[in-house]
Scaffold this active site. Sequence first.
Site, mmCIF file in Angstrom:
data_model
loop_
_atom_site.group_PDB
_atom_site.id
_atom_site.type_symbol
_atom_site.label_atom_id
_atom_site.label_comp_id
_atom_site.label_asym_id
_atom_site.label_seq_id
_atom_site.Cartn_x
_atom_site.Cartn_y
_atom_site.Cartn_z
ATOM 1 N N GLU A 1 18.778 14.438 -26.064
ATOM 2 C CA GLU A 1 18.382 15.159 -24.839
ATOM 3 C C GLU A 1 19.556 15.789 -24.097
ATOM 4 O O GLU A 1 19.663 15.684 -22.875
ATOM 5 C CB GLU A 1 17.604 14.206 -23.912
ATOM 6 C CG GLU A 1 16.379 13.629 -24.577
ATOM 7 C CD GLU A 1 15.613 12.631 -23.701
ATOM 8 O OE1 GLU A 1 16.000 12.409 -22.548
ATOM 9 O OE2 GLU A 1 14.605 12.085 -24.195
ATOM 10 N N HIS B 1 6.370 14.735 -27.269
ATOM 11 C CA HIS B 1 5.548 14.127 -26.216
ATOM 12 C C HIS B 1 4.653 15.242 -25.674
ATOM 13 O O HIS B 1 5.106 16.079 -24.886
ATOM 14 C CB HIS B 1 6.432 13.574 -25.090
ATOM 15 C CG HIS B 1 7.308 12.442 -25.521
ATOM 16 N ND1 HIS B 1 6.798 11.212 -25.895
ATOM 17 C CD2 HIS B 1 8.651 12.338 -25.655
ATOM 18 C CE1 HIS B 1 7.804 10.401 -26.222
ATOM 19 N NE2 HIS B 1 8.936 11.060 -26.089
ATOM 20 N N GLU C 1 8.913 11.029 -31.651
ATOM 21 C CA GLU C 1 8.359 10.204 -30.560
ATOM 22 C C GLU C 1 6.949 10.665 -30.205
ATOM 23 O O GLU C 1 6.582 10.779 -29.042
ATOM 24 C CB GLU C 1 9.268 10.285 -29.319
ATOM 25 C CG GLU C 1 10.701 9.881 -29.590
ATOM 26 C CD GLU C 1 11.597 9.896 -28.359
ATOM 27 O OE1 GLU C 1 11.083 10.051 -27.228
ATOM 28 O OE2 GLU C 1 12.820 9.750 -28.520
ATOM 29 N N ASP D 1 3.408 11.348 -29.081
ATOM 30 C CA ASP D 1 2.266 10.823 -28.342
ATOM 31 C C ASP D 1 1.608 12.006 -27.649
ATOM 32 O O ASP D 1 2.266 13.013 -27.360
ATOM 33 C CB ASP D 1 2.646 9.685 -27.371
ATOM 34 C CG ASP D 1 3.816 9.990 -26.458
ATOM 35 O OD1 ASP D 1 4.140 11.175 -26.244
ATOM 36 O OD2 ASP D 1 4.417 9.029 -25.931
ATOM 37 N N ASN E 1 18.397 14.809 -31.210
ATOM 38 C CA ASN E 1 17.011 14.518 -30.845
ATOM 39 C C ASN E 1 16.738 15.050 -29.441
ATOM 40 O O ASN E 1 17.564 14.897 -28.544
ATOM 41 C CB ASN E 1 16.833 12.982 -30.854
ATOM 42 C CG ASN E 1 15.401 12.527 -30.755
ATOM 43 O OD1 ASN E 1 14.559 12.953 -31.546
ATOM 44 N ND2 ASN E 1 15.105 11.650 -29.801
#
Length: 674
Positions: A148, A228, A256, A258, A191
């Site tokens: 990030e 996400h 990740e 979701d 990432n």
Amino acid sequence: TGTATAATGPDRAPGGASVLATTLGAQAAESGRYFGTAVAAGKLTDTTYATILNREFNMVTPENEMKWDAIERSRGSFDFTAADRIVNHATARGQRVRGHTLVWHSQLPGWVGGITDAGTLRSVMNNHITTSMAHFRGKIHSWDVVNEAFADGTSGEQRASVFRNVLGSGYIEEAFRTARSADSAAKLCYNDYNIENWSDAKTQGVYRMVRDFKARGVPIDCVGFQAHFAAGGPPSSFQTTLSNFAALGVDVQITELDIAQASTTAYANAVKACRNVARCTGITVWGIRDTDSWRTGQNPLLFDGNGAKKPAYQSVMSALAATAAPASDAAALASAAVPASAAVPASAVSARNTAAALPTSFTWNSSNILLSPKSDATHTIDGLKDPSVVYHNGKWHVFATVANAAGYNMVYLSFTDWSQAASATHHYLDRSAIGTGYRAAPQVFYFAPQQTWYLVYQTGNASYSTNPDIGNPNGWSAPRHFYPSIPDIIADNMGNGGWVDMWVICDSANCYLFSSDDNGHLYRSQTTMAQFPNGFTNTVIAAQDSNRYALYEAANVYRVQDTNQYLLLVEAIGSNGRRYFRSWTSNSIAGSWTPLAESESNPFARSTNVSFPSGTWTTDISHGELIRARNDQTLTINSCRLQYLYQGLSPGAGGDYNSLPWRLGLLTQTNSTC
Ligand code: G2I
């Protein structure tokens, strides 16, 4: 099940879809991918949680336990206890681990955030990377080295952070270089979130960084897209984004995943975006049950609070199963079904996926003839030989020698599916700058650091041409030689043999050039990645046999994905006069080779361990190549159900060697344990 369907393997439906897998991990493994989850150490003792974790997933990411504030809460004092619990749980069950994360502006202890001196911060950052990676060395498949680091919004620049503010924007490069030195075997990833939509400034900023890293040789292997998502799921450009990054020469992963409310369509779209990109190597969801999620109240995961599968689970399974991956496209051509009893239960897949070691004996099915020469007005071809093959942009690209009494040159053809191979146009490469004359035994690969395709072949010297576009047969450059002249050690040992079958493979530091002499010697030269294609020196005998026919020619060397193994194949001429392949392994390209399956009675591939469901068209299994898992200079193969494109010959054929009617066929391994 696929049992009654001729022309497919035991676990694939006619379209190549998998039908046997019953877990996320096994279903993803059908196309060579993994399916992972974030794991919280504190939940490993929750039996519902652990049961799902152990059953469904073959990759795990510690959700918080490897973050800086968990591992080095005060300077120089490292605590790996919670992370070790996850790693030990995973490795005991054959699950791989993604390390998350080494350098991140968040979850950063206050003592790091307060550093204002560049020298101090540099040594603190590098020490954190080195100590963490050293602790887990050998246990982490991939590391999120930097997490990030880019800003949200329209700037496309790095975000402000103590690292950027004190060290400048070069800290990311420094972190990756430090990481490579700390653990040369782990994959190094960048990432981030909100980089799924191709046109977003943040996506473009990360893309420019990765492109720059690849161009300058900064070590980066992969990019993680956190994914996400809001209820609508991925942006429509997500697949484009994944494939554009992959085209830079990195693997990509969904790290990740979701999705608010977990709509089946949204999940299916996310999975399909990955599945449609060959270098999208796996998907990780950010938690198991909705109650495990950081997104409280949004029910974004695949299992409900009781651990029951939600509808999104089924849509993920279907999306993973649909459509053939490249390897299964080829598998579908193997001419007959294997008995259903050969099918391996899905429960075995995750373990196999980790310990992907090769077996010590092999059995194969062969296709019928897939490719034959096509003469045209100016080319009369007797033999089609020495194939090299990659799968790129939805097509197989095959290069081969074309032979007749007058000598050798090369041909190129491409097709989407092996069933279309026979109708492909043959492009004679003597019409390109490669030119006429002796050019033979091509080997094709993508040299990622230069973003260029290489064709390596023999001309009397070892030669190469380059091409920015593998699909353009006229794009190849004129031949250049790797050596100023034949190396002395080869001239001194080749006797009355020929100097043939050049083969290049690189690890992360060096490139190696193998060649044979039809006189019992395999040679190896070496240069650095940075110098390639120049600088091949230090030629040595890598293997030899006093029986020249036992170590004859057509040597291949591959890296076996997910292992520390390299595989060497060398063509031999058997006691019956027929060609076959012997095999060895080593843990380094320049190491010594240990026998795998290398005798006439236990060969790698010989007429004696090959079945011909549609008739024995050849008793020679001769010069060819394994289907690779990727196209780059690492020549990586997936050990699961090997496939070998080879040349064969009508058993009754004879006469002038150059005029022999060689044809191409495809072997598919039938004793694979996956
Ligand atoms: O924020 C979602 C993810 C975005 N990408 C990087 C991931 O590392 C991040 O994961 C989340 C975890 O799922 C949360 O569990 O990262 C958060 C911040 O590290 C995690 O939250 C933290 C809380 O902030 C802490 O207060 C808490 O002690 O979880 C910790 C453990 O429950």
